[in-house]
Design a protein around this motif. Structure first.
Motif, PDB file in Angstrom:
ATOM      1  N   THR A  16      47.236  52.976  20.861  1.00 16.77           N
ATOM      2  CA  THR A  16      47.066  52.810  22.308  1.00 16.77           C
ATOM      3  C   THR A  16      47.196  54.185  22.954  1.00 16.77           C
ATOM      4  N   GLU A  55      34.942  57.133  24.189  1.00 19.77           N
ATOM      5  CA  GLU A  55      34.301  55.817  24.114  1.00 19.77           C
ATOM      6  C   GLU A  55      32.863  55.905  24.633  1.00 19.77           C
ATOM      7  N   ASP A  72      37.098  50.218  21.443  1.00 20.59           N
ATOM      8  CA  ASP A  72      38.201  49.343  21.791  1.00 20.59           C
ATOM      9  C   ASP A  72      38.290  48.253  20.723  1.00 20.59           C
ATOM     10  N   SER A  96      44.028  44.081  21.711  1.00 13.29           N
ATOM     11  CA  SER A  96      44.385  44.456  23.079  1.00 13.29           C
ATOM     12  C   SER A  96      44.920  43.250  23.839  1.00 13.29           C
ATOM     13  N   ARG A 146      45.267  48.655  25.706  1.00 13.43           N
ATOM     14  CA  ARG A 146      44.048  48.686  24.910  1.00 13.43           C
ATOM     15  C   ARG A 146      44.313  49.459  23.623  1.00 13.43           C
ATOM     16  N   TRP A 178      42.660  51.420  20.343  1.00 15.32           N
ATOM     17  CA  TRP A 178      41.469  52.220  20.049  1.00 15.32           C
ATOM     18  C   TRP A 178      41.416  52.564  18.575  1.00 15.32           C
TER      19      TRP A 178
END
Length: 190
Positions: free
Chosen positions: A43, A66, A73, A78, A83, A85
């Motif tokens: 995160t 992104e 994601d 999440s 979120r 990653w």
């Protein structure tokens, strides 16, 4: 088999846009990508702690990565505002031909080269200093061979195919696996 077909067969996606080069030319973004590649999904909060940055700064750079298609994601991990990653697997990042770049894009490309060269020199120092104590984890090879331009291109593609064959993220690696940095480059000796 053409390069495109080999990449497609290996499940790789070629990324060769100037926008991606620009996204890669920031030192913090390179550190984020390296951390996600070595440690696995994170995160913005866990990345901020690991990289010594604040979460606002990390969030901005995560969005830039992104947008460039370099990270994604993980919706199933999440929750709410948090979120997760991960780096996008299967990317084959190639530079656009120099003739297709604007002067500003060439400057960005040169800055990326400079940052990567500094990292490569530091890795060479670490290799020299730590090889004896590495218990076989540090391996290297240097060679001199005579190739045509076409053979050099084929060698490079074969190297990328070999990387794809062994590629996996930290979440898919066996318990005794470690993140290993690999470098390959070829240049004329004359």
């Amino acid at each position: 088999m053409t390069k495109e077909r080999r990449a497609e067969a290996a499940g790789r996606r070629t990324v060769d846009s100037p926008e991606v080069l620009k996204a890669l030319s920031h030192p913090l973004r390179l550190r984020i990508l390296r951390h996600l590649g070595a440690v696995g999904p994170a995160t913005s909060t866990t990345l901020a702690a690991a990289l010594g940055e604040n979460t606002g700064t990390l969030s901005y750079h995560l969005r830039m990565l992104e947008r460039s298609g370099l990270i994604e994601d993980i919706p199933e991990r999440s929750t709410g505002r948090e979120r997760w990653w991960r780096g996008v697997r299967g990317l084959d990042i190639r530079r656009p031909p120099q003739r297709e770049l604007t002067e500003a894009e060439r400057a960005v490309s040169a800055e990326l080269d400079r940052m990567r060269m500094e990292e490569d020199v530091e890795l060479a120092r670490q290799f020299t200093a730590g090889q004896a104590e590495s218990e076989g984890w540090m391996r290297g090879s240097r060679s001199l061979i005579h190739l045509t331009k076409g053979e050099l291109d084929a060698f490079h593609d074969d190297y990328l195919d070999l990387l794809a064959r062994y590629a996996r993220g930290p979440e898919d690696a066996p318990d005794d696996a470690r993140p290993v940095l690999l470098r390959w480059f070829g240049l004329p000796a004359d």
